[in-house]
Design an enzyme around this catalytic site. Sequence first.
Site, PDB file in Angstrom:
ATOM      1  N   ASP A  16     -16.951 -10.898  15.208  1.00 48.45           N
ATOM      2  CA  ASP A  16     -17.166 -10.667  13.789  1.00 48.45           C
ATOM      3  C   ASP A  16     -18.310  -9.658  13.689  1.00 48.45           C
ATOM      4  O   ASP A  16     -19.133  -9.562  14.598  1.00 48.45           O
ATOM      5  CB  ASP A  16     -17.532 -11.996  13.113  1.00 48.45           C
ATOM      6  CG  ASP A  16     -17.893 -11.811  11.656  1.00 48.45           C
ATOM      7  OD1 ASP A  16     -17.195 -11.052  10.959  1.00 48.45           O
ATOM      8  OD2 ASP A  16     -18.886 -12.415  11.213  1.00 48.45           O
ATOM      9  N   ARG A  17     -18.355  -8.869  12.615  1.00 50.98           N
ATOM     10  CA  ARG A  17     -19.360  -7.811  12.529  1.00 50.98           C
ATOM     11  C   ARG A  17     -20.672  -8.339  11.924  1.00 50.98           C
ATOM     12  O   ARG A  17     -21.590  -8.675  12.655  1.00 50.98           O
ATOM     13  CB  ARG A  17     -18.791  -6.640  11.704  1.00 50.98           C
ATOM     14  CG  ARG A  17     -19.545  -5.339  11.873  1.00 50.98           C
ATOM     15  CD  ARG A  17     -19.104  -4.284  10.857  1.00 50.98           C
ATOM     16  NE  ARG A  17     -19.638  -4.577   9.531  1.00 50.98           N
ATOM     17  CZ  ARG A  17     -19.396  -3.838   8.439  1.00 50.98           C
ATOM     18  NH1 ARG A  17     -18.620  -2.775   8.506  1.00 50.98           N
ATOM     19  NH2 ARG A  17     -19.934  -4.183   7.280  1.00 50.98           N
ATOM     20  N   ASP A  18     -20.730  -8.455  10.605  1.00 47.78           N
ATOM     21  CA  ASP A  18     -21.982  -8.820   9.925  1.00 47.78           C
ATOM     22  C   ASP A  18     -22.385 -10.254  10.277  1.00 47.78           C
ATOM     23  O   ASP A  18     -21.593 -11.179  10.163  1.00 47.78           O
ATOM     24  CB  ASP A  18     -21.821  -8.688   8.404  1.00 47.78           C
ATOM     25  CG  ASP A  18     -21.425  -7.282   7.985  1.00 47.78           C
ATOM     26  OD1 ASP A  18     -21.488  -6.369   8.823  1.00 47.78           O
ATOM     27  OD2 ASP A  18     -21.049  -7.108   6.813  1.00 47.78           O
ATOM     28  N   GLN A  60     -13.023  -6.262   5.319  1.00 47.01           N
ATOM     29  CA  GLN A  60     -13.763  -5.316   4.478  1.00 47.01           C
ATOM     30  C   GLN A  60     -13.113  -5.230   3.101  1.00 47.01           C
ATOM     31  O   GLN A  60     -12.586  -4.192   2.690  1.00 47.01           O
ATOM     32  CB  GLN A  60     -13.823  -3.943   5.174  1.00 47.01           C
ATOM     33  CG  GLN A  60     -14.745  -3.935   6.389  1.00 47.01           C
ATOM     34  CD  GLN A  60     -16.186  -4.276   6.006  1.00 47.01           C
ATOM     35  OE1 GLN A  60     -16.682  -3.803   4.977  1.00 47.01           O
ATOM     36  NE2 GLN A  60     -16.860  -5.099   6.794  1.00 47.01           N
ATOM     37  N   CYS A  92      -9.866  -5.147   7.982  1.00 49.83           N
ATOM     38  CA  CYS A  92      -8.875  -5.425   6.937  1.00 49.83           C
ATOM     39  C   CYS A  92      -9.470  -4.962   5.616  1.00 49.83           C
ATOM     40  O   CYS A  92     -10.484  -5.504   5.176  1.00 49.83           O
ATOM     41  CB  CYS A  92      -8.547  -6.912   6.871  1.00 49.83           C
ATOM     42  SG  CYS A  92      -7.664  -7.329   5.343  1.00 49.83           S
ATOM     43  N   HIS A  94      -8.046  -5.214   2.730  1.00 48.34           N
ATOM     44  CA  HIS A  94      -7.263  -5.834   1.652  1.00 48.34           C
ATOM     45  C   HIS A  94      -7.992  -6.980   0.955  1.00 48.34           C
ATOM     46  O   HIS A  94      -8.993  -7.501   1.434  1.00 48.34           O
ATOM     47  CB  HIS A  94      -5.938  -6.364   2.229  1.00 48.34           C
ATOM     48  CG  HIS A  94      -5.164  -5.338   2.975  1.00 48.34           C
ATOM     49  ND1 HIS A  94      -4.891  -5.428   4.316  1.00 48.34           N
ATOM     50  CD2 HIS A  94      -4.629  -4.165   2.548  1.00 48.34           C
ATOM     51  CE1 HIS A  94      -4.202  -4.358   4.703  1.00 48.34           C
ATOM     52  NE2 HIS A  94      -4.029  -3.580   3.663  1.00 48.34           N
ATOM     53  N   CYS A 109      -1.824  -9.889   3.050  1.00 49.38           N
ATOM     54  CA  CYS A 109      -1.610  -9.167   4.304  1.00 49.38           C
ATOM     55  C   CYS A 109      -1.693 -10.132   5.482  1.00 49.38           C
ATOM     56  O   CYS A 109      -2.047 -11.296   5.316  1.00 49.38           O
ATOM     57  CB  CYS A 109      -2.661  -8.073   4.451  1.00 49.38           C
ATOM     58  SG  CYS A 109      -4.325  -8.738   4.631  1.00 49.38           S
ATOM     59  N   CYS A 111      -3.656  -9.295   8.083  1.00 51.70           N
ATOM     60  CA  CYS A 111      -4.859  -8.940   8.840  1.00 51.70           C
ATOM     61  C   CYS A 111      -6.131  -9.597   8.311  1.00 51.70           C
ATOM     62  O   CYS A 111      -7.101  -9.726   9.050  1.00 51.70           O
ATOM     63  CB  CYS A 111      -5.017  -7.428   8.960  1.00 51.70           C
ATOM     64  SG  CYS A 111      -4.691  -6.443   7.500  1.00 51.70           S
ATOM     65  N   LYS A 113      -8.847 -12.036   7.882  1.00 49.54           N
ATOM     66  CA  LYS A 113      -9.207 -13.298   8.523  1.00 49.54           C
ATOM     67  C   LYS A 113      -9.218 -14.405   7.462  1.00 49.54           C
ATOM     68  O   LYS A 113      -9.684 -14.151   6.359  1.00 49.54           O
ATOM     69  CB  LYS A 113     -10.605 -13.184   9.180  1.00 49.54           C
ATOM     70  CG  LYS A 113     -10.640 -12.227  10.359  1.00 49.54           C
ATOM     71  CD  LYS A 113     -12.026 -12.205  11.035  1.00 49.54           C
ATOM     72  CE  LYS A 113     -13.048 -11.423  10.232  1.00 49.54           C
ATOM     73  NZ  LYS A 113     -14.385 -11.366  10.891  1.00 49.54           N
TER      74      LYS A 113
HETATM   75 ZN   LIG Z   1      -5.438  -6.994   5.513  1.00 47.28          ZN
END
Ligand SMILES: [Zn+2]
Length: 187
Positions: A16-18, A60, A92, A94, A109, A111, A113
Amino acid sequence: MKTMNTANKYPAVFLDRDGVVNKEVGYITSIEQVEIYDFAIEAINMFHNAGWKVIIITNQSAVARGMLTEAKLYEIHKYFMDCLNVDDIFYCPHYPPIDEEIYPYNIYCNCRKPAPGMIIEAAKKHNIDLKKSYLVGERGSDILTGKNAQVSTVLVKTGYGSDWLDNKIKPDYVFENLKEFALFLFT
Ligand SMILES: [Zn+2]
């Protein structure tokens, strides 16, 4: 005839990023907000040097919410790639079509999470063996993503992970931060 040789597939760590790689500060819409943890740089180098694939997977929805363009997000992710020994970043953009409608991002979607879409796509692209791989996250939705993709799951206590109290979703491992996990694997 081609046969699948799983011995040649890579183990990977999906991050995971942040809150795992950089400080959690809410929606990041500019490079100035990115504060990468020193221990994350060190940990990622350890994975890289051990021959693992290192992949960031990040929701995102700021894109779908109209706060961030994909061009700007590309610039931010280029900065992450310049600072870190990661192989790829999947995101992602979306958000489900509930409030506002920003074409083409407000969709259901595969993608976002906790759906496993980003992990499955990354595994195909980078020849990854999911059975040897781990997801590292700081929230229940991250851990669920790992479970949905059938990789081992690691909760780190950085970012929102510090608030983890009796969550119903149980990670396979818990560590203080990403480096503690890398040390566990490689020392
Ligand atoms: Zn997505």
